[in-house]
Motif scaffolding. Structure first.
Motif, PDB file in Angstrom:
ATOM      1  N   PRO A  78       0.820  -1.226   0.000  1.00  0.00           N
ATOM      2  CA  PRO A  78       0.000   0.000   0.000  1.00  0.00           C
ATOM      3  C   PRO A  78       0.848   1.268   0.000  1.00  0.00           C
ATOM      4  CG  PRO A  78       0.093  -0.894   2.207  1.00  0.00           C
ATOM      5  CD  PRO A  78       0.852  -1.859   1.340  1.00  0.00           C
ATOM      6  N   ASN A  79       1.571   1.468  -1.071  1.00  0.00           N
ATOM      7  CA  ASN A  79       2.480   2.619  -1.126  1.00  0.00           C
ATOM      8  C   ASN A  79       2.173   3.574  -2.282  1.00  0.00           C
ATOM      9  OD1 ASN A  79       3.313   1.079  -3.298  1.00  0.00           O
ATOM     10  ND2 ASN A  79       5.222   0.402  -2.328  1.00  0.00           N
ATOM     11  N   GLY A  80       1.099   3.293  -3.021  1.00  0.00           N
ATOM     12  CA  GLY A  80       0.731   4.173  -4.121  1.00  0.00           C
ATOM     13  C   GLY A  80       1.353   3.805  -5.445  1.00  0.00           C
ATOM     14  N   TYR A  81       2.168   2.765  -5.460  1.00  0.00           N
ATOM     15  CA  TYR A  81       2.842   2.385  -6.704  1.00  0.00           C
ATOM     16  C   TYR A  81       2.155   1.227  -7.417  1.00  0.00           C
ATOM     17  CZ  TYR A  81       6.426   5.715  -5.530  1.00  0.00           C
ATOM     18  OH  TYR A  81       7.084   6.899  -5.241  1.00  0.00           O
ATOM     19  N   THR A  82       1.033   0.754  -6.882  1.00  0.00           N
ATOM     20  CA  THR A  82       0.189  -0.213  -7.580  1.00  0.00           C
ATOM     21  C   THR A  82      -1.259   0.223  -7.449  1.00  0.00           C
ATOM     22  OG1 THR A  82       1.703  -2.064  -7.122  1.00  0.00           O
ATOM     23  CG2 THR A  82      -0.552  -2.613  -7.763  1.00  0.00           C
ATOM     24  N   LEU A  83      -1.885   0.439  -8.599  1.00  0.00           N
ATOM     25  CA  LEU A  83      -3.302   0.776  -8.668  1.00  0.00           C
ATOM     26  C   LEU A  83      -3.998  -0.315  -9.476  1.00  0.00           C
ATOM     27  CD1 LEU A  83      -2.914   4.562  -9.605  1.00  0.00           C
ATOM     28  CD2 LEU A  83      -3.126   3.575  -7.313  1.00  0.00           C
ATOM     29  N   VAL A  84      -5.317  -0.349  -9.414  1.00  0.00           N
ATOM     30  CA  VAL A  84      -6.056  -1.373 -10.164  1.00  0.00           C
ATOM     31  C   VAL A  84      -7.350  -0.773 -10.710  1.00  0.00           C
ATOM     32  CG1 VAL A  84      -7.168  -2.225  -8.045  1.00  0.00           C
ATOM     33  CG2 VAL A  84      -7.037  -3.706 -10.069  1.00  0.00           C
ATOM     34  N   ILE A  85      -7.691  -1.170 -11.930  1.00  0.00           N
ATOM     35  CA  ILE A  85      -8.985  -0.812 -12.499  1.00  0.00           C
ATOM     36  C   ILE A  85     -10.028  -1.754 -11.902  1.00  0.00           C
ATOM     37  CG2 ILE A  85     -10.400  -0.731 -14.577  1.00  0.00           C
ATOM     38  CD1 ILE A  85      -8.416   1.489 -14.609  1.00  0.00           C
ATOM     39  N   THR A  86     -10.966  -1.213 -11.145  1.00  0.00           N
ATOM     40  CA  THR A  86     -12.006  -2.030 -10.526  1.00  0.00           C
ATOM     41  C   THR A  86     -13.301  -1.932 -11.327  1.00  0.00           C
ATOM     42  OG1 THR A  86     -12.266  -0.160  -8.985  1.00  0.00           O
ATOM     43  CG2 THR A  86     -11.163  -2.132  -8.151  1.00  0.00           C
ATOM     44  N   ASN A  87     -14.153  -2.954 -11.162  1.00  0.00           N
ATOM     45  CA  ASN A  87     -15.409  -3.006 -11.910  1.00  0.00           C
ATOM     46  C   ASN A  87     -16.464  -3.749 -11.111  1.00  0.00           C
ATOM     47  OD1 ASN A  87     -15.827  -5.967 -13.295  1.00  0.00           O
ATOM     48  ND2 ASN A  87     -13.680  -5.544 -12.838  1.00  0.00           N
ATOM     49  N   GLY A  88     -17.706  -3.697 -11.586  1.00  0.00           N
ATOM     50  CA  GLY A  88     -18.810  -4.277 -10.845  1.00  0.00           C
ATOM     51  C   GLY A  88     -18.699  -5.764 -10.610  1.00  0.00           C
TER      52      GLY A  88
END
Length: 336
Positions: free
Chosen positions: A98-108
């Motif tokens: 949880p350091n801001g260097y991994t994001l994810v596209i989330t969906n329903g």
């Protein structure tokens, strides 16, 4: 003779130094977070797209990665991690540092409707994420072949009602946004149609054009090309408003009040990502979403741009659950 010594009891040896060390440690930790927020990002950011390359979600993910990278001053790299209906990639996003260097596209399918359908997910859709920005929603179109006798959506509903269960409709599979829109229509319009699941939208569109299906529920990006080629007609859209690219196509809710059912995409981070980092990402994404050229690119993919920040995003997720829970329960559908 006894002597009584008054005053405060003496502190245990070392207690004061332990207390000072704890305060010092907290101060150093706070300072480190401040420095991290000030210097963030100082290396490339990974954006997990939980689908295979080449699809609509992948295109949207790459648009977001490019625009966010330009806004935040650092490279954003797309990492396609398809599998298990987007659950695999979403789980990798939840379990990343949880350091801001991994994001994810989330969906329903991964966050709201999937779990409601009984999809087992190895994460908590709320506790394991910081949901940063709702990018937009995907209205589905009610699509029929050009030769279908229904002139408009109202007539389609009436013909389906008269058919007494003989009508069918196709979608990209049980649990897909198209499937859910079809089940919502059946319940709200009090009609019976047989669902035919497909592994993807391409085969469903081919069977629709070939006459094996009465209708399909699909996103507008897929439908628009076939409609412009004269192969199909779009009778209605499932969003709350008409789609600007098809201003003459009514919404389903114009005929059936409350008939609104869309897919959605957002950007999320692992839970525990520093608030200052999340705020910086949210501000950057807000600027990206306010850009008219970027919004037009999203619209070309069939996405209705929204740009809702953290609090509004989470509120939207809860509203989605409240909307779909009774529909799914009444349909008695469970994913195996």
């Amino acid at each position: 003779m006894r002597h009584h010594i008054t005053g405060e009891p003496c502190a245990r040896p070392g207690a004061l130094s332990i207390s000072r060390r704890a305060v010092l440690a907290l101060g150093l930790a706070a300072a480190a977070l401040t420095v991290q927020a000030q210097t963030y990002p100082d290396r490339p950011i990974k954006l997990i797209v939980p689908f295979s390359p080449g699809g609509t979600t992948d295109v949207i993910g790459r648009l977001v990665a490019t625009a966010l990278g330009e806004e935040i001053g650092q490279t954003v790299v797309v990492d396609n991690k398809g599998g298990a209906g987007s659950i695999l990639g979403t789980d990798l996003g939840a379990k990343a540092p949880p350091n801001g260097y991994t994001l994810v596209i989330t969906n329903g399918a991964a966050i709201t409707t999937g779990p409601l359908l009984g999809q087992k997910v190895p994460y908590d859709p709320y506790k394991d994420f910081t949901h940063i920005m709702l990018l937009g929603t995907f209205p589905n179109g009610v699509i029929v072949r050009t030769s279908h006798p229904a002139k408009d959506f109202k007539e389609f509903v009436e013909l389906a009602r008269q058919a007494g269960g003989k009508y069918n409709y196709g979608s990209a599979g049980v649990g897909s946004a198209g499937f859910l829109a079809g089940e919502m229509l059946k319940q709200k319009a009090h009609i019976d149609m047989t669902h035919v699941p497909y592994k993807g939208t391409g085969p469903a569109m081919n069977d629709l054009i070939g006459g094996q299906l009465d209708a399909i529920f699909n996103n507008m990006a897929v439908a628009s090309a076939q409609a412009r080629a004269g192969n199909v007609r779009i009778l209605a859209v499932s969003g709350p408003k008409r789609v600007p690219a098809f201003p003459d196509v009514p919404t389903m809710s114009e005929t059936i009040p409350g008939m609104v059912g869309e897919a959605w995409f957002g950007v999320s981070a692992p839970a525990g990502t520093p608030a200052a980092v999340v705020d910086k990402l949210e501000a950057a994404l807000a600027k990206v979403m306010s850009n008219a050229e970027f919004r037009a690119k999203l619209a070309e993919q069939g996405l209705t741009p929204v740009g809702a920040p953290q609090a509004e995003f989470v509120k939207f997720l809860h509203e989605e659950e409240r909307k779909w829970a009774p529909i799914i329960k009444a349909a008695n559908i469970k994913l195996e």
